[in-house]
Design a protein around this motif. Structure first.
Motif, PDB file in Angstrom:
ATOM      1  N   GLY A  83       0.824  -1.198   0.000  1.00 57.56           N
ATOM      2  CA  GLY A  83       0.000   0.000   0.000  1.00 57.56           C
ATOM      3  C   GLY A  83       0.858   1.248   0.000  1.00 57.56           C
ATOM      4  O   GLY A  83       0.556   2.227  -0.679  1.00 57.56           O
ATOM      5  N   MET A  84       1.954   1.227   0.776  1.00 57.21           N
ATOM      6  CA  MET A  84       2.849   2.372   0.824  1.00 57.21           C
ATOM      7  C   MET A  84       3.681   2.480  -0.453  1.00 57.21           C
ATOM      8  O   MET A  84       4.135   3.566  -0.820  1.00 57.21           O
ATOM      9  CB  MET A  84       3.759   2.276   2.044  1.00 57.21           C
ATOM     10  N   GLU A  85       3.853   1.364  -1.138  1.00 58.78           N
ATOM     11  CA  GLU A  85       4.598   1.367  -2.394  1.00 58.78           C
ATOM     12  C   GLU A  85       3.950   2.285  -3.428  1.00 58.78           C
ATOM     13  O   GLU A  85       4.627   2.836  -4.301  1.00 58.78           O
ATOM     14  CB  GLU A  85       4.682  -0.074  -2.918  1.00 58.78           C
ATOM     15  N   LEU A  86       2.631   2.501  -3.308  1.00 62.11           N
ATOM     16  CA  LEU A  86       1.904   3.352  -4.246  1.00 62.11           C
ATOM     17  C   LEU A  86       2.356   4.817  -4.184  1.00 62.11           C
ATOM     18  O   LEU A  86       2.050   5.593  -5.085  1.00 62.11           O
ATOM     19  CB  LEU A  86       0.398   3.266  -3.978  1.00 62.11           C
ATOM     20  N   SER A  87       3.064   5.194  -3.118  1.00 60.57           N
ATOM     21  CA  SER A  87       3.505   6.584  -2.985  1.00 60.57           C
ATOM     22  C   SER A  87       4.521   6.967  -4.047  1.00 60.57           C
ATOM     23  O   SER A  87       4.700   8.145  -4.343  1.00 60.57           O
ATOM     24  CB  SER A  87       4.101   6.817  -1.593  1.00 60.57           C
ATOM     25  N   GLY A  88       5.210   5.965  -4.625  1.00 54.10           N
ATOM     26  CA  GLY A  88       6.167   6.267  -5.688  1.00 54.10           C
ATOM     27  C   GLY A  88       7.609   5.951  -5.368  1.00 54.10           C
ATOM     28  O   GLY A  88       8.491   6.155  -6.207  1.00 54.10           O
ATOM     29  N   TRP A  89       7.890   5.410  -4.179  1.00 51.42           N
ATOM     30  CA  TRP A  89       9.283   5.153  -3.809  1.00 51.42           C
ATOM     31  C   TRP A  89       9.918   4.080  -4.691  1.00 51.42           C
ATOM     32  O   TRP A  89      11.084   4.192  -5.081  1.00 51.42           O
ATOM     33  CB  TRP A  89       9.388   4.770  -2.333  1.00 51.42           C
ATOM     34  N   THR A  90       9.169   3.033  -5.022  1.00 46.89           N
ATOM     35  CA  THR A  90       9.742   1.988  -5.872  1.00 46.89           C
ATOM     36  C   THR A  90      10.065   2.549  -7.251  1.00 46.89           C
ATOM     37  O   THR A  90      11.123   2.255  -7.830  1.00 46.89           O
ATOM     38  CB  THR A  90       8.773   0.802  -5.989  1.00 46.89           C
ATOM     39  N   ALA A  91       9.158   3.358  -7.794  1.00 44.82           N
ATOM     40  CA  ALA A  91       9.411   3.982  -9.093  1.00 44.82           C
ATOM     41  C   ALA A  91      10.660   4.857  -9.042  1.00 44.82           C
ATOM     42  O   ALA A  91      11.492   4.833  -9.957  1.00 44.82           O
ATOM     43  CB  ALA A  91       8.199   4.800  -9.518  1.00 44.82           C
ATOM     44  N   ALA A  92      10.815   5.632  -7.962  1.00 40.77           N
ATOM     45  CA  ALA A  92      11.996   6.490  -7.824  1.00 40.77           C
ATOM     46  C   ALA A  92      13.269   5.662  -7.712  1.00 40.77           C
ATOM     47  O   ALA A  92      14.310   6.014  -8.277  1.00 40.77           O
ATOM     48  CB  ALA A  92      11.842   7.392  -6.599  1.00 40.77           C
ATOM     49  N   ALA A  93      13.213   4.558  -6.973  1.00 41.28           N
ATOM     50  CA  ALA A  93      14.389   3.700  -6.811  1.00 41.28           C
ATOM     51  C   ALA A  93      14.839   3.131  -8.142  1.00 41.28           C
ATOM     52  O   ALA A  93      16.042   3.008  -8.411  1.00 41.28           O
ATOM     53  CB  ALA A  93      14.082   2.572  -5.830  1.00 41.28           C
ATOM     54  N   ASN A  94      13.892   2.779  -8.999  1.00 41.05           N
ATOM     55  CA  ASN A  94      14.246   2.235 -10.312  1.00 41.05           C
ATOM     56  C   ASN A  94      14.953   3.273 -11.177  1.00 41.05           C
ATOM     57  O   ASN A  94      15.796   2.921 -12.001  1.00 41.05           O
ATOM     58  CB  ASN A  94      12.992   1.734 -11.027  1.00 41.05           C
ATOM     59  N   VAL A  95      14.615   4.538 -10.990  1.00 35.71           N
ATOM     60  CA  VAL A  95      15.236   5.609 -11.774  1.00 35.71           C
ATOM     61  C   VAL A  95      16.587   6.000 -11.191  1.00 35.71           C
ATOM     62  O   VAL A  95      17.587   6.104 -11.910  1.00 35.71           O
ATOM     63  CB  VAL A  95      14.313   6.843 -11.845  1.00 35.71           C
ATOM     64  N   TYR A  96      16.645   6.203  -9.876  1.00 37.40           N
ATOM     65  CA  TYR A  96      17.841   6.753  -9.243  1.00 37.40           C
ATOM     66  C   TYR A  96      18.756   5.699  -8.625  1.00 37.40           C
ATOM     67  O   TYR A  96      19.816   6.041  -8.102  1.00 37.40           O
ATOM     68  CB  TYR A  96      17.440   7.785  -8.184  1.00 37.40           C
ATOM     69  N   LYS A  97      18.343   4.429  -8.667  1.00 37.10           N
ATOM     70  CA  LYS A  97      19.179   3.313  -8.250  1.00 37.10           C
ATOM     71  C   LYS A  97      19.563   3.360  -6.765  1.00 37.10           C
ATOM     72  O   LYS A  97      20.709   3.625  -6.398  1.00 37.10           O
ATOM     73  CB  LYS A  97      20.449   3.238  -9.119  1.00 37.10           C
ATOM     74  N   PHE A  98      18.584   3.125  -5.922  1.00 35.52           N
ATOM     75  CA  PHE A  98      18.850   2.902  -4.510  1.00 35.52           C
ATOM     76  C   PHE A  98      17.986   1.736  -4.032  1.00 35.52           C
ATOM     77  O   PHE A  98      16.985   1.387  -4.645  1.00 35.52           O
ATOM     78  CB  PHE A  98      18.600   4.157  -3.662  1.00 35.52           C
ATOM     79  N   PRO A 304      12.531  13.107 -13.578  1.00 35.37           N
ATOM     80  CA  PRO A 304      13.337  13.693 -14.652  1.00 35.37           C
ATOM     81  C   PRO A 304      14.256  12.670 -15.312  1.00 35.37           C
ATOM     82  O   PRO A 304      14.891  11.864 -14.640  1.00 35.37           O
ATOM     83  CB  PRO A 304      14.140  14.771 -13.913  1.00 35.37           C
ATOM     84  N   GLY A 305      14.281  12.719 -16.646  1.00 32.90           N
ATOM     85  CA  GLY A 305      15.111  11.803 -17.394  1.00 32.90           C
ATOM     86  C   GLY A 305      14.499  10.440 -17.607  1.00 32.90           C
ATOM     87  O   GLY A 305      15.167   9.515 -18.068  1.00 32.90           O
ATOM     88  N   SER A 306      13.206  10.282 -17.260  1.00 35.52           N
ATOM     89  CA  SER A 306      12.561   8.983 -17.394  1.00 35.52           C
ATOM     90  C   SER A 306      11.115   9.181 -17.816  1.00 35.52           C
ATOM     91  O   SER A 306      10.612  10.295 -17.906  1.00 35.52           O
ATOM     92  CB  SER A 306      12.600   8.222 -16.064  1.00 35.52           C
ATOM     93  N   THR A 307      10.447   8.069 -18.072  1.00 38.23           N
ATOM     94  CA  THR A 307       9.005   8.088 -18.347  1.00 38.23           C
ATOM     95  C   THR A 307       8.251   7.458 -17.185  1.00 38.23           C
ATOM     96  O   THR A 307       7.109   7.023 -17.341  1.00 38.23           O
ATOM     97  CB  THR A 307       8.697   7.323 -19.640  1.00 38.23           C
ATOM     98  N   THR A 308       8.880   7.402 -16.021  1.00 40.97           N
ATOM     99  CA  THR A 308       8.300   6.785 -14.835  1.00 40.97           C
ATOM    100  C   THR A 308       7.514   7.817 -14.044  1.00 40.97           C
ATOM    101  O   THR A 308       8.048   8.861 -13.666  1.00 40.97           O
ATOM    102  CB  THR A 308       9.404   6.176 -13.947  1.00 40.97           C
ATOM    103  N   ALA A 309       6.246   7.524 -13.797  1.00 41.30           N
ATOM    104  CA  ALA A 309       5.375   8.463 -13.100  1.00 41.30           C
ATOM    105  C   ALA A 309       5.551   8.374 -11.592  1.00 41.30           C
ATOM    106  O   ALA A 309       6.026   7.375 -11.048  1.00 41.30           O
ATOM    107  CB  ALA A 309       3.919   8.204 -13.473  1.00 41.30           C
ATOM    108  N   CYS A 310       5.136   9.437 -10.910  1.00 39.88           N
ATOM    109  CA  CYS A 310       5.219   9.511  -9.449  1.00 39.88           C
ATOM    110  C   CYS A 310       3.908   9.056  -8.829  1.00 39.88           C
ATOM    111  O   CYS A 310       2.924   9.780  -8.865  1.00 39.88           O
ATOM    112  CB  CYS A 310       5.515  10.943  -9.010  1.00 39.88           C
ATOM    113  N   GLY A 311       3.901   7.846  -8.243  1.00 38.90           N
ATOM    114  CA  GLY A 311       2.782   7.412  -7.422  1.00 38.90           C
ATOM    115  C   GLY A 311       1.524   7.092  -8.193  1.00 38.90           C
ATOM    116  O   GLY A 311       1.415   7.310  -9.400  1.00 38.90           O
ATOM    117  N   SER A 312       0.569   6.529  -7.476  1.00 42.71           N
ATOM    118  CA  SER A 312      -0.729   6.195  -8.053  1.00 42.71           C
ATOM    119  C   SER A 312      -1.777   6.197  -6.953  1.00 42.71           C
ATOM    120  O   SER A 312      -1.471   6.134  -5.764  1.00 42.71           O
ATOM    121  CB  SER A 312      -0.684   4.832  -8.754  1.00 42.71           C
ATOM    122  N   THR A 313      -3.029   6.273  -7.361  1.00 39.55           N
ATOM    123  CA  THR A 313      -4.129   6.410  -6.430  1.00 39.55           C
ATOM    124  C   THR A 313      -4.274   5.170  -5.551  1.00 39.55           C
ATOM    125  O   THR A 313      -4.160   4.040  -6.013  1.00 39.55           O
ATOM    126  CB  THR A 313      -5.439   6.644  -7.191  1.00 39.55           C
ATOM    127  N   GLY A 314      -4.519   5.392  -4.274  1.00 38.14           N
ATOM    128  CA  GLY A 314      -4.743   4.317  -3.311  1.00 38.14           C
ATOM    129  C   GLY A 314      -5.150   4.921  -1.988  1.00 38.14           C
ATOM    130  O   GLY A 314      -5.276   6.143  -1.853  1.00 38.14           O
TER     131      GLY A 314
END
Length: 614
Positions: A83-98, A304-314
């Motif tokens: 549920g917390m994953e929907l905030s966008g942290w996983t998407a950010a990690a895939n872009v910025y590599k953490f 920035p620099g990606s097509t990965t969106a920030c978060g989703s509804t939940g």
């Protein structure tokens, strides 16, 4: 679960469902677990003694570099890891590599899946849930190549309070943290105080709050974590007073006052930054006007620099056109590439020049660069921040009429994503608003019925008309190249006016491939025609028609939002038509070698700005 804890769980759930109004969960109902494989989360067992009896999930993006950061993300009540994953942290990690760690509460600990942030046994160093979370970090360090100096934590609601606890008792583990609808450490140590802490809030002096943090790890004298505080003004579950008290706690811990050093508005929301004497941001606050008990995200925002969106509804995720995860990751220093960045940006006011006399609205230009990337630039007038820009070229329309005639100092401050600060404050100007009329800034939006694009082969043959919206640039799937046309009614410019500046601003719509990469550094070039290239509407011969002035400015790479061109050349200024239409032709300076194109928006999304002296 004891009777008093059952009562607290019921009351907390009631506050969530009634006070917030953003999720409907019946008392005692178990949260729905999403399928971990779908979310890219993997459960980890045997990560330590786990005295808090928590579950551990992790996410490891592909292509991880050595010595990468780790972010721990803590969910709120009635939530879970996915549920917390929907905030966008996983998407950010895939872009910025953490790396990511998602601790998850169990129903046997809390009937509403709340972390026990008010329990001394769960929020003390080396005990309970706090130790379990620390052991998860230790497990990541033992398994992967982790930079131990770049471990961060972000939490929402109960997870936000637990974030404060982890920062207080493990300052040697966590470098920074983000509180989303959370509160100060040891705001509560019992059921009764937990409820009053949440609403209406608990008021203490900054030093009293600070002493609680210092007592979380007695004798510790090392650096303290930096803190980002996010809170909705309409949060009736965890009242906004918690944000105020958390600010007082952590500014006191860092030895800085409660007067912000930076005050700005980002996407319509107040943002304040509190810095130490070296200019490093130690605490920041985001006041989310009108937001209830939720995490802010922006479904239209791509990292920035990606097509990965920030978060989703939940549940407890609200789209307010502001990506909290991106700004928190930037505050942590994760958005600028590899860590260890201690080099400040270079920054310089380039226009007006030293000793210039200015009047009216002055266009101030600032150059800024950084080995990783510039996050934002602030314009300073006599040492005070008057404007902020986050996109190069960094330009500011400053009204000199807001200060008195006489000597003034212009400056600029640039920040990178790691929090380093560069300062330039040595441009002296004389303001003289007596006698001569001040410059006028006029804006013109494009005329949609006259806009369009044309496509042709590289030699200009095979021309065909395009549609009238989402204007194309680059090379399409048919192998033809696209040029876009914008039409503006500039008849409002006075005949006798002296035009001193002009530029065009366009907005990104969509694209395919990377049209900016052929060659690297490719730009969009602007041609200007005094009047339509041919008829009022776009015609096929406009593809190669002679312009009144060619290549008068260029637009640098952008893949989201809006971008302005550079200032038009003298020939471009002279080509502006004061008796009717001015048309602009947009084209890439270098032709693409494959299907690579972008669409820009027309109509009110395309703006021609002209500065003139009457």
């Amino acid at each position: 679960m004891s009777s008093w804890r059952s009562r607290l769980a019921f009351l907390w759930l009631g506050l969530l469902t009634v006070g917030c109004g953003e999720v409907d969960v019946a008392p005692g109902a178990a949260p729905v677990l999403l399928e971990e494989a779908r979310q890219g989360l993997t459960q980890v067992t045997g990560f330590g003694s786990n005295p808090g009896n928590l579950l551990m999930y992790r996410h490891v993006p592909s292509g991880m570099p050595a010595h990468a950061p780790v972010v721990v993300v803590l969910h709120g009540c009635t939530q879970n890891a996915t549920g917390m994953e929907l905030s966008g942290w996983t998407a950010a990690a895939n872009v910025y590599k953490f790396y990511l760690v998602y601790p998850q509460q169990q129903g046997s600990n809390s009937g509403t899946q709340c972390f026990n942030w008010f329990e001394p046994g769960d929020t003390s160093r080396d005990s309970g849930e706090a130790l379990s979370i620390k052991q998860m970090v230790d497990a990541m360090k033992a398994t992967y190549s982790v930079d131990a100096s770049r471990v961060y934590v972000a939490g929402f609601s109960a997870g936000g309070y637990m974030t404060s606890a982890l920062l207080a008792v493990y300052p040697d583990v966590f470098s920074a943290g983000a509180l989303n609808a959370g509160g100060p450490f040891q705001c509560a140590t019992s059921m009764t105080s937990a409820l009053s802490c949440m609403s209406p809030g608990t008021d203490k002096t900054p030093s009293a709050w600070g002493n609680l943090v210092r007592g979380g790890y007695p004798g510790y004298s090392g650096p303290r974590p930096r803190v980002s505080i996010w809170h909705g003004t309409s949060d009736f579950t965890v009242r906004p007073l918690n944000a105020t008290e958390a600010l007082e706690q952590w500014t006191d811990v860092h030895g800085v006052d409660q007067t912000p050093d930076t005050v700005e508005t980002v996407s319509g929301f107040p943002h304040k930054v509190y810095r130490d004497s070296a200019g490093t941001a130690r605490v920041e606050t985001w006041e989310l006007t009108g937001l209830g008990h939720a995490v802010a995200f922006d479904a239209q925002f791509n990292f920035p620099g990606s097509t990965t969106a920030c978060g989703s509804t939940g549940a407890y995720m609200t789209d307010v056109n502001l990506c909290a995860v991106y700004h928190q990751a930037a505050f942590f220093g994760l958005t600028g590439g590899s860590g260890g960045d201690t080099t400040p940006p270079t920054v310089q006011v380039t226009s007006p020049g030293e000793g210039a006399t200015v009047r009216g609205t002055v266009m101030v230009a600032v150059s800024a660069s950084d080995d990783v990337g510039v996050a934002r630039v602030e314009l300073l007038v006599d040492g005070a921040v008057v404007a902020t820009d986050t996109v190069a070229p960094y330009e500011f329309a400053w009204s000199s009429e807001g200060v008195g005639n006489g000597a003034h100092t212009l400056g600029a401050r640039a920040y990178d994503s790691a929090g380093n600060v560069g300062l330039d404050e040595d441009t002296h100007v004389t303001v003289d608003n007596s006698g001569t009329p001040p410059p006028v800034t006029a804006t013109f939006t494009s005329i949609a019925t006259e806009d369009g694009y044309l496509k042709a082969n590289a030699d200009g043959s095979g021309v065909a008309l395009g549609t009238l919206s989402n204007l194309a640039l680059g090379r399409g799937t048919d192998g033809k190249y696209n040029r876009a046309f914008l039409s503006f009614d500039t008849s409002g410019l006075p005949d006798g006016a002296t035009v001193t500046r002009a530029f065009v601003t366009v907005s990104y719509s969509s694209g395919s491939g990377d049209p900016w990469s052929t060659p690297v550094g490719n730009t969009v070039v602007v041609d200007v025609n005094a009047g339509p290239f041919n008829g009022a509407a776009t015609e096929v011969s406009d593809w190669a028609a002679t312009a009144s002035a060619s290549a008068v400015a260029s637009i640098d790479r952008f893949t989201t939002g809006a971008r302005s061109s550079g200032d038009f050349s003298a020939s471009g200024l002279a080509a502006l038509h004061r008796a009717g239409r001015t048309q602009l032709r947009l084209r890439f300076g270098q032709e693409q070698t494959a299907t690579q194109y972008l669409f820009v928006k027309d109509s009110t999304n395309a703006v021609l700005t002209v500065v003139y002296t009457p």
